[in-house]
Scaffold this active site. Structure first.
Site, mmCIF file in Angstrom:
data_model
loop_
_atom_site.group_PDB
_atom_site.id
_atom_site.type_symbol
_atom_site.label_atom_id
_atom_site.label_comp_id
_atom_site.label_asym_id
_atom_site.label_seq_id
_atom_site.Cartn_x
_atom_site.Cartn_y
_atom_site.Cartn_z
ATOM 1 N N HIS A 172 -52.435 -67.763 16.544
ATOM 2 C CA HIS A 172 -53.732 -67.806 15.880
ATOM 3 C C HIS A 172 -53.567 -68.615 14.594
ATOM 4 C CE1 HIS A 172 -55.578 -64.154 17.944
ATOM 5 N NE2 HIS A 172 -54.302 -63.949 18.207
ATOM 6 N N GLU A 192 -53.958 -58.613 23.534
ATOM 7 C CA GLU A 192 -55.149 -58.709 24.383
ATOM 8 C C GLU A 192 -54.929 -59.678 25.549
ATOM 9 O OE1 GLU A 192 -58.764 -59.574 22.146
ATOM 10 O OE2 GLU A 192 -59.689 -60.357 23.971
ATOM 11 N N HIS A 244 -49.561 -67.453 22.575
ATOM 12 C CA HIS A 244 -50.454 -68.252 21.734
ATOM 13 C C HIS A 244 -50.239 -67.901 20.280
ATOM 14 C CE1 HIS A 244 -52.567 -64.484 22.715
ATOM 15 N NE2 HIS A 244 -53.120 -64.567 21.518
ATOM 16 N N ASP A 291 -61.273 -69.571 18.816
ATOM 17 C CA ASP A 291 -61.316 -68.178 19.277
ATOM 18 C C ASP A 291 -62.786 -67.759 19.369
ATOM 19 O OD1 ASP A 291 -59.108 -65.522 18.907
ATOM 20 O OD2 ASP A 291 -61.258 -65.181 19.175
ATOM 21 N N ILE A 292 -63.149 -67.128 20.459
ATOM 22 C CA ILE A 292 -64.547 -66.765 20.728
ATOM 23 C C ILE A 292 -65.002 -65.574 19.875
ATOM 24 C CG2 ILE A 292 -64.274 -65.110 22.652
ATOM 25 C CD1 ILE A 292 -66.638 -68.169 22.588
HETATM 26 P P1 5GP Z 1 -54.281 -61.385 21.142
HETATM 27 O O1 5GP Z 1 -53.873 -61.466 22.589
HETATM 28 O O2 5GP Z 1 -53.500 -62.329 20.266
HETATM 29 O O3 5GP Z 1 -54.271 -59.970 20.630
HETATM 30 O O4 5GP Z 1 -55.803 -61.826 21.054
HETATM 31 C C1 5GP Z 1 -56.359 -62.737 21.939
HETATM 32 C C2 5GP Z 1 -57.440 -63.547 21.240
HETATM 33 O O5 5GP Z 1 -58.065 -64.336 22.238
HETATM 34 C C3 5GP Z 1 -58.536 -62.705 20.574
HETATM 35 O O6 5GP Z 1 -58.677 -63.101 19.218
HETATM 36 C C4 5GP Z 1 -59.777 -63.019 21.401
HETATM 37 O O7 5GP Z 1 -60.955 -63.106 20.618
HETATM 38 C C5 5GP Z 1 -59.441 -64.351 22.029
HETATM 39 N N1 5GP Z 1 -60.064 -64.511 23.350
HETATM 40 C C6 5GP Z 1 -60.030 -63.621 24.386
HETATM 41 N N2 5GP Z 1 -60.706 -64.101 25.446
HETATM 42 C C7 5GP Z 1 -61.176 -65.318 25.062
HETATM 43 C C8 5GP Z 1 -61.956 -66.304 25.735
HETATM 44 O O8 5GP Z 1 -62.366 -66.161 26.879
HETATM 45 N N3 5GP Z 1 -62.237 -67.427 25.033
HETATM 46 C C9 5GP Z 1 -61.802 -67.634 23.758
HETATM 47 N N4 5GP Z 1 -62.139 -68.788 23.162
HETATM 48 N N5 5GP Z 1 -61.062 -66.728 23.097
HETATM 49 C C10 5GP Z 1 -60.766 -65.581 23.743
#
Ligand code: 5GP
Length: 128
Positions: A94, A87, A92, A28-29
């Site tokens: 974590h 987001e 996915h 995760d970035i």
């Molecule tokens: P969620 O959708 O589960 O709320 O969060 C999405 C996760 O993806 C976040 O923790 C965010 O930091 C990660 N994320 C979003 N865009 C990117 C990206 O372009 N590259 C990477 N490696 N992680 C990402």
């Protein structure tokens, strides 16, 4: 097309840990903790629980393998798993190395340099 589909295709770079024909695992970035990893099905489906039961089970089995490697590579008490998806609308999980509850609360973030991400991805991949 989701940002994760672009990562999987290589259009957007990522710190890859592993992949097989169905899944892609990468750092995760914007990590909660060092080694925070995402495991993503290559097939673009919005919500995790929309996966059919076979693909869901396969994802869990793959995430388990990654989590075992992660726990060997990163000093932590255990690996936590979270499902959010607010987001990025591409299913996915974590996987987060935990020292404390706050590591899985998504409000404390760690900043890493590119070389630290690279080193972590290699370290985790080496335990697979
Ligand atoms: P969620 O959708 O589960 O709320 O969060 C999405 C996760 O993806 C976040 O923790 C965010 O930091 C990660 N994320 C979003 N865009 C990117 C990206 O372009 N590259 C990477 N490696 N992680 C990402």
């Amino acid at each position: 097309m989701s940002i994760f589909t672009k990562i999987i295709s290589g259009e957007i770079p990522s710190y890859k840990i592993a992949e097989n024909n169905q899944f892609y695992a990468f750092l995760d970035i914007n990590p909660n903790a060092k080694g925070h990893t995402l495991v993503v099905p290559k097939r673009e489906v919005n919500k995790l629980f929309e996966l059919d039961s076979k693909e869901y089970s396969d994802l869990m089995a793959y995430a388990r393998k990654i989590a075992i490697a992660l726990e060997k590579a990163i000093p932590c008490k255990r690996i936590g798993m979270a499902v959010i998806g607010l987001e990025v609308p591409h299913a996915h999980v974590h996987l987060i190395p935990l020292q404390a509850m706050e590591d899985i609360q998504f409000n404390k973030k760690v900043t890493l340099k590119p070389e630290e991400f690279e080193q972590l991805a290699k370290l985790i991949a080496a335990e697979l």
